[in-house]
Design a protein around this motif. Structure first.
Motif, PDB file in Angstrom:
ATOM      1  N   GLN A 169      60.060 -85.885  17.502  1.00 25.32           N
ATOM      2  CA  GLN A 169      58.398 -86.042  17.346  1.00 25.32           C
ATOM      3  C   GLN A 169      58.158 -86.963  16.160  1.00 25.32           C
ATOM      4  OE1 GLN A 169      56.777 -82.206  16.787  1.00 25.32           O
ATOM      5  NE2 GLN A 169      57.095 -81.618  18.933  1.00 25.32           N
ATOM      6  N   LEU A 170      58.540 -87.047  14.894  1.00 30.94           N
ATOM      7  CA  LEU A 170      58.456 -88.007  13.992  1.00 30.94           C
ATOM      8  C   LEU A 170      58.665 -89.134  14.329  1.00 30.94           C
ATOM      9  CD1 LEU A 170      59.367 -85.978  11.000  1.00 30.94           C
ATOM     10  CD2 LEU A 170      56.957 -86.517  11.388  1.00 30.94           C
ATOM     11  N   ARG A 171      59.730 -89.373  14.947  1.00 31.67           N
ATOM     12  CA  ARG A 171      60.161 -91.013  15.543  1.00 31.67           C
ATOM     13  C   ARG A 171      59.227 -91.391  16.760  1.00 31.67           C
ATOM     14  NH1 ARG A 171      65.530 -88.961  14.497  1.00 31.67           N
ATOM     15  NH2 ARG A 171      66.636 -90.117  13.022  1.00 31.67           N
ATOM     16  N   LYS A 172      58.784 -90.767  17.507  1.00 32.09           N
ATOM     17  CA  LYS A 172      57.929 -90.939  18.527  1.00 32.09           C
ATOM     18  C   LYS A 172      56.396 -91.492  17.956  1.00 32.09           C
ATOM     19  CE  LYS A 172      60.028 -91.137  22.554  1.00 32.09           C
ATOM     20  NZ  LYS A 172      59.865 -92.349  23.532  1.00 32.09           N
ATOM     21  N   LEU A 173      56.141 -90.407  16.822  1.00 29.23           N
ATOM     22  CA  LEU A 173      55.110 -90.770  16.186  1.00 29.23           C
ATOM     23  C   LEU A 173      54.867 -91.907  15.449  1.00 29.23           C
ATOM     24  CD1 LEU A 173      53.784 -87.001  15.454  1.00 29.23           C
ATOM     25  CD2 LEU A 173      52.648 -88.551  17.282  1.00 29.23           C
ATOM     26  N   GLY A 174      56.105 -92.660  15.103  1.00 24.82           N
ATOM     27  CA  GLY A 174      56.146 -93.837  14.593  1.00 24.82           C
ATOM     28  C   GLY A 174      56.221 -93.851  12.904  1.00 24.82           C
ATOM     29  N   ALA A 175      56.607 -92.731  12.526  1.00 23.63           N
ATOM     30  CA  ALA A 175      56.675 -92.282  10.997  1.00 23.63           C
ATOM     31  C   ALA A 175      57.714 -93.282  10.551  1.00 23.63           C
ATOM     32  CB  ALA A 175      57.246 -90.660  10.981  1.00 23.63           C
ATOM     33  N   SER A 176      57.530 -94.150   9.592  1.00 19.93           N
ATOM     34  CA  SER A 176      58.336 -94.937   8.869  1.00 19.93           C
ATOM     35  C   SER A 176      59.025 -94.186   7.672  1.00 19.93           C
ATOM     36  CB  SER A 176      57.433 -96.247   8.391  1.00 19.93           C
ATOM     37  OG  SER A 176      58.275 -97.221   7.737  1.00 19.93           O
ATOM     38  N   LEU A 177      60.072 -93.849   8.016  1.00 18.60           N
ATOM     39  CA  LEU A 177      60.829 -92.951   6.873  1.00 18.60           C
ATOM     40  C   LEU A 177      62.228 -93.457   6.727  1.00 18.60           C
ATOM     41  CD1 LEU A 177      59.948 -89.318   8.445  1.00 18.60           C
ATOM     42  CD2 LEU A 177      58.573 -90.704   6.567  1.00 18.60           C
TER      43      LEU A 177
END
Length: 890
Positions: A46-54
C-alpha cells in the motif's frame, strides 16, 4: 485484533480446546502474530502504491530479531534502575481478550440512563445505566442498611459497607456489622470520606477486587480483597456452586432474583453513568486484581513536560500542548503486562529455590530478569546466594504491551543499544508526523523512554494530523464496514468485491450484516477508479491541523478531474511547442514584457511564496489550494484562453516573432514549474507530464527525474514578481466577469459587441493596458474607456439603450446590444439578478446593524460593497424600466 484472530483460527478449523491457541503463544513456540508477514507485506504494498518515498533497505518490524533484542535490553535496563516493578493491583481487564489493557485503551462511553448494548460473547444485548438497590441485614438488630450499585453481580465480593462519616442518617451504625445473605460473612460498616452521600442511599458496598475506588478504600482500612469474576468473565468458586462458571452479566439476573426471593431487593432506577469499554474488543472493562509488571512514569513524565516548556520539543498544532501537560501531569504507572498470544515475551523469570533454602526470607514470589535465561540464572544465584545449577527458572508467559516496543522505535530501528553509524547519524530525528489519537499511546511514551534510555529526545517536533473518518464523520471500523482500502480507491472496486471482502473477514455474523448494509448504502455502484495522485491530493486538501477529515469518494473524484485538466493543459502546450522551431528562452532569460505575460508570471511567483510559507508551517491544504487555484483559475481559465487566439493568428508560420516566443517560453516554464510544485503531492502524473516536456527544455535539467529536481523557490523567480500588475488584473478580471454576465443576459452566442467602461481616472489608466485580454476573454470587438467626471476621457460616452452592468461603485459597463434582442430572456435574467442583489443588500444591512462593534476596516469594506450593490440595483431598475416600456411600445 486478538479477538479477530481467534475467530480466524476458529474458521480455519483451530479451536482453543484442541490446544492450537497454546501452540502459537509467544511463551511457547511462536513469537509473531498469525498472518503478520502477510499483513506487513500488504502494508508495504500500500505504501509503495501510494507513492511513499522511503528507504526500503531500512524497513523494520518490531518483532525482527534485532529489534526484539532491543526490547529485551530496554526492559532489563528499566528493571535494573527500578523503573519497572512487579506488583498486585487492579488492572483494566478485557474478558474478550483475556488480557490487561492500559488506561488509554479504555473508551469512556457516556450513558444517559437505561441502555441496551451488545457485548462480545453474549447473544442478547445487556442492560446498563440502571441503579440497583438492595439491603444488608444488620447483625444483632432488626434493622438493615440499603446500598445502591450498578453492578449487583459483584456483591458476592463485598467485604464491607461504607458510609460518609458526616452522614447523619447512619451515625448510629458506625462500627456495626452486616450479614452477607449468601456467604454469611460479616461485613463491617466503615466510614470513609470518599463516599458520596448523594449517590443512591448514601451507603455503598465495598468490592476491592472489582472497583478502583473500593481498592483504595481497602488499602486505607486494611480490608480483604475477594475476586469473584475470573479472567474469562465468569463467576469464580468464591461465589458458590450456584454461580460458579456463570457469565458475569447473566449472573446479574440470578443475583437480583435471589435477592428478591430473600426479600432484600429494594428496586431499580435509570442511572446516568460512564461505562468503560475496551477500545480493542468492544468488551466492557472488568477491573481485576492481578500481579503485573508496571513502569514508573512520574519522573519521566515530568521531563517530557519540561522538554515542551523549555522549547526543546515543539508540538504542532500548539493547542495540543495543554493536552500534553495535563495528561502527563496526572499520569499513573503504566501496566505493560499483556496476556496475548503474540508479542515480545516478558524477559523475566520466576525463581524456584532448593527446598533447603528458607524462602520466607525473600517474600512470596521470587523474580529475576535477564537478556537470556543464562544471564537470569546468574542473577538469581547472586541475588539469593545459591549455586546457579540449583536454580529453577520459569519464564513469565505474558507478553509486553505493544506500545512498549513501539515506544523504542525511533532509536531501536537504528540499531540501539549498539552505537551503529545509523544511530549516530540519524538520531535524534527531526520530526514525527502521526495521528492525534496517538498522543498518549505512542508519542508521550517515545519521548519518555527515548529520554530515559538514550539521554536525548527522539525528535524535535511532533506534527499531529487529524483522524481520517468516513463521509459521515464516523471512525473507520471493520465492524461498521466503513473502512476504505486505499487500493480500492486507486484501482476501483465493484460492490460485489467489497461485499466479498467483508464476508471473508473475521467479523461476527451480527457485525458482518451491519458492515454489508453499510457497504451497500455508501457504495451502491462500488468505488470508481481514482488513481493514486487524486487520492493523495484529496487527502492533502483537508486541513490536517484541526478537525477530523471526513473522507468522501466524491471529493477524490473531483481531484481525478483535476488530473484530467492537467493532461489537457499539457496536450495544448505540447501542441504549441511542437510547431515551434526556435529554441525557447531559459527561465533566467524569460523576462515578460506584455501585461498578461507579466501577470501569469507574477501569479506563479505568488503561488511559490504561498507554498514555501505553507510547507514551513505544515499546512498542506494551503499548498493544494494555491496550486489548484493557479493551475485551474489562472493558467487554464485565463492565460490559456488568452493565448489561443494569438496562436490561431500565427497560422502555418514556422518561426515566431519576439512576443510569440516570449509567450511560448512563459507558457513552458509556467507548466514545468507548476508540475515541480505539485510533484510532492502528485508524484506520478507530474513525473509523466514533466518527462513529456523535457525535449523542449532550453537547458539541461539537473536530474533526469522530476522528483530529484530542486523544489522551485521564490528567489529563483524574483524577476517574475510584478505586484502592481497582479493588483491591476483584479479589476480586469471583474470587468471580464461582468461582461460575460451581460452577454449571457442578452443571450449572445457569436456576436462581439462593443463595450464601454465608465470608470474612475485611476481605473482608466489600467484598463487600456489589458485591452487585448478584455477583448479576447470578454468576447467583445472594441473597448471604449470613458471617465464619468470628464477628466482624461479616452472615448465618447456610451450610446443610450446599452445593457448595463456594475463592477464596483466607481466602474460601470455598457454593452452595446440592441434592446429588442432576446427581450423576454433579458427581463427574466434581470429580475432574477435583482432578487439576488436585494437579498445580498439585506444581509449587509443586518451586519451593519449588528450590536457587535465592527472594526473600521471591516465597516469601510461593507460600506463600499453596499454602495456597489445599491448602484447595481439602480442600474437594473433603469434597464427593467427601459425594457418594459419597449415591450409595451411593440
Amino acid at each position: 485484533m486478538q479477538a479477530l484472530q481467534h475467530r480466524q483460527l476458529w474458521r480455519d478449523g483451530c479451536s482453543g480446546t484442541e490446544g492450537s491457541i497454546d501452540e502459537i503463544s509467544p511463551g511457547r513456540s511462536f513469537s509473531r502474530r498469525p498472518g503478520s508477514g502477510r499483513t506487513k507485506e500488504a502494508i508495504y504494498h500500500q505504501l509503495r502504491k501510494l507513492g511513499a518515498s522511503l528507504d526500503w533497505s531500512r524497513a523494520c518490524f518490531t518483532l525482527d530479531p534485532a529489534f526484539s533484542a532491543a526490547v529485551t535490553e530496554a526492559f532489563v535496563r528499566l528493571c535494573d534502575s527500578g523503573l519497572i516493578y512487579r506488583s498486585e493491583a487492579l488492572v483494566n481487564w478485557s474478558c474478550a481478550l483475556e488480557s490487561a489493557i492500559s488506561d488509554i485503551e479504555v473508551d469512556a462511553k457516556q450513558l444517559s440512563g437505561k441502555t441496551l448494548l451488545s457485548v462480545p460473547g453474549y447473544e442478547n444485548k445487556v442492560e446498563f445505566g440502571t441503579l440497583y438497590t438492595f439491603a444488608y441485614p444488620i447483625e444483632g438488630l432488626e434493622e438493615e442498611v440499603a446500598v445502591s450499585t450498578s453492578r449487583p453481580e459483584t456483591m458476592l465480593g463485598d467485604v464491607a459497607v461504607a458510609v460518609h462519616p458526616d452522614d447523619p442518617q447512619y451515625q448510629a451504625l458506625h462500627g456495626k456489622q452486616c450479614r452477607h445473605p449468601f456467604t454469611q460473612r460479616l461485613l463491617p460498616i466503615i466510614t470513609d470520606p470518599a463516599v458520596d452521600m448523594d449517590f443512591g442511599t448514601g451507603a455503598v458496598k465495598v468490592t476491592p477486587a472489582h472497583d478502583h475506588t473500593d481498592f483504595q478504600v481497602s488499602q486505607r482500612h486494611s480490608l480483604p480483597r475477594l475476586t469473584v469474576i475470573g479472567g474469562d468473565g465468569t463467576m469464580t468458586s468464591q461465589c458458590g456452586d450456584w454461580l460458579e462458571g456463570v457469565k458475569r452479566f447473566e449472573a446479574r439476573h440470578l443475583v437480583v432474583n435471589a435477592l428478591i426471593e430473600k426479600k432484600l431487593f429494594r428496586g431499580t432506577k435509570s442511572y446516568a453513568m460512564t461505562l468503560p469499554v475496551c477500545s480493542r474488543s468492544g468488551d466492557i472493562i472488568e477491573p481485576l486484581l492481578k500481579k503485573q509488571w508496571f513502569v514508573r512514569c512520574d519522573e519521566m513524565a515530568q521531563r517530557a513536560v519540561q522538554a515542551v516548556e523549555e522549547d526543546q520539543l515543539e508540538i504542532i498544532p500548539h493547542f495540543y500542548t495543554k493536552t500534553w501537560k495535563n495528561w502527563l501531569g496526572n499520569i499513573s504507572d503504566w501496566c505493560i503486562s499483556r496476556q496475548l498470544w503474540w508479542g515480545h515475551q516478558v524477559p523475566a523469570y520466576q525463581v524456584e529455590l532448593p527446598s533447603s533454602i528458607n524462602k520466607q526470607d525473600f517474600g512470596s514470589e521470587l523474580w529475576v530478569w535477564g537478556r537470556s535465561e543464562n544471564e537470569a540464572r546468574q542473577r538469581a544465584a547472586v541475588k539469593y546466594g545459591v549455586d546457579p545449577a540449583a536454580v529453577t527458572l520459569t519464564r513469565d508467559p505474558d507478553v509486553l504491551d505493544t506500545w512498549f516496543s513501539s515506544a523504542l522505535f525511533p532509536f531501536a530501528m537504528l540499531g540501539w543499544p549498539k552505537q551503529t553509524a545509523d544511530l549516530q547519524c540519524f538520531y535524534p530525528n527531526s520530526i514525527l508526523e502521526t495521528g492525534s489519537d496517538l498522543i498518549f499511546f505512542w508519542v508521550a511514551r517515545m519521548v519518555m523512554l527515548g529520554k530515559e534510555l538514550t539521554g536525548q529526545l527522539p525528535f524535535k517536533q511532533v506534527l499531529f494530523h487529524s483522524l481520517v473518518r468516513d463521509k459521515h464523520g464516523r471512525k473507520m471500523s471493520k465492524s461498521l464496514g466503513n473502512v476504505i482500502n486505499p487500493m480500492d480507491v486507486i484501482h476501483g472496486v465493484s460492490l460485489e468485491r467489497l461485499l466479498e471482502n467483508v464476508k471473508e473477514g473475521n467479523l461476527e455474523p451480527r457485525e458482518q450484516s451491519v458492515a454489508v448494509e453499510a457497504q451497500r448504502k455508501d457504495f451502491p455502484s462500488g468505488i470508481p477508479e481514482c488513481g493514486t495522485d487524486a487520492l493523495r491530493f484529496a487527502l492533502c486538501s483537508n486541513k490536517m491541523q484541526g478537525e477530523d477529515i471526513n473522507l468522501s469518494i466524491s471529493k477524490v473524484l473531483n481531484c481525478r478531474m483535476f488530473c484530467n485538466k492537467m493532461w489537457q493543459t499539457l496536450r495544448f502546450t505540447l501542441g504549441l511547442l511542437g510547431g515551434n522551431t526556435v529554441p525557447l528562452r531559459t527561465l533566467a532569460e524569460t523576462s515578460p514584457v506584455s501585461r498578461m505575460d507579466q501577470w501569469i508570471c507574477s501569479r506563479l511567483h505568488s503561488t511559490v511564496v504561498q507554498c514555501e510559507q505553507a510547507f514551513q508551517s505544515y499546512e498542506l491544504h494551503v499548498v493544494t489550494s494555491a496550486l489548484y487555484s493557479f493551475w485551474v483559475h489562472s493558467l487554464c481559465d485565463v492565460y490559456l484562453e488568452y493565448v489561443k487566439p494569438l496562436v490561431a493568428q500565427k497560422g502555418d508560420r514556422v518561426s515566431c516573432d519576439t512576443s510569440e516566443l516570449m509567450a511560448l517560453s512563459v507558457l513552458f516554464h509556467c507548466v514545468s514549474l507548476s508540475l515541480a510544485l505539485l510533484s510532492p503531492i502528485m508524484p506520478f502524473i507530474t513525473e509523466e507530464l514533466w518527462q513529456r516536456l523535457e525535449p523542449f527544455r532550453p537547458e539541461a535539467a539537473a536530474q533526469n527525474s522530476l522528483c530529484l529536481q530542486p523544489y522551485p523557490s521564490s528567489s529563483q523567480l524574483a524577476h517574475w514578481h510584478f505586484p502592481d500588475v497582479e493588483k491591476d488584473f483584479s479589476l480586469v478580471r471583474e470587468v471580464i466577469r461582468v461582461t460575460r454576465s451581460l452577454r449571457a443576459q442578452a443571450g449572445i452566442a457569436k456576436e462581439k459587441p462593443s463595450l464601454w467602461v465608465l470608470c474612475s481616472p485611476d481605473q482608466a489608466q489600467v484598463l487600456p493596458h489589458f485591452e487585448s485580454a478584455i477583448q479576447t476573454l470578454g468576447r467583445i470587438s472594441n473597448l471604449h474607456v470613458h471617465c464619468s467626471d470628464g477628466v482624461d476621457t479616452l472615448s465618447a460616452a456610451p450610446p443610450a439603450g446599452s445593457l448595463v452592468g456594475v463592477v464596483d461603485d466607481t466602474c460601470q459597463l455598457h454593452l452595446n446590444v440592441p434592446i429588442g434582442l432576446n427581450m423576454n430572456k433579458q427581463l427574466q435574467q434581470l429580475s432574477q439578478r435583482r432578487t439576488r442583489l436585494v437579498r445580498k443588500l439585506e444581509e449587509e444591512l443586518l451586519r451593519v446593524q449588528s450590536p457587535d462593534r465592527l472594526p473600521a476596516h471591516v465597516r469601510q469594506r461593507i460600506d463600499s460593497k453596499m454602495s456597489a450593490l445599491q448602484k447595481e440595483l439602480q442600474t437594473i431598475d433603469d434597464q427593467l424600466k427601459t425594457l418594459s416600456s419597449s415591450e409595451c411600445t411593440e
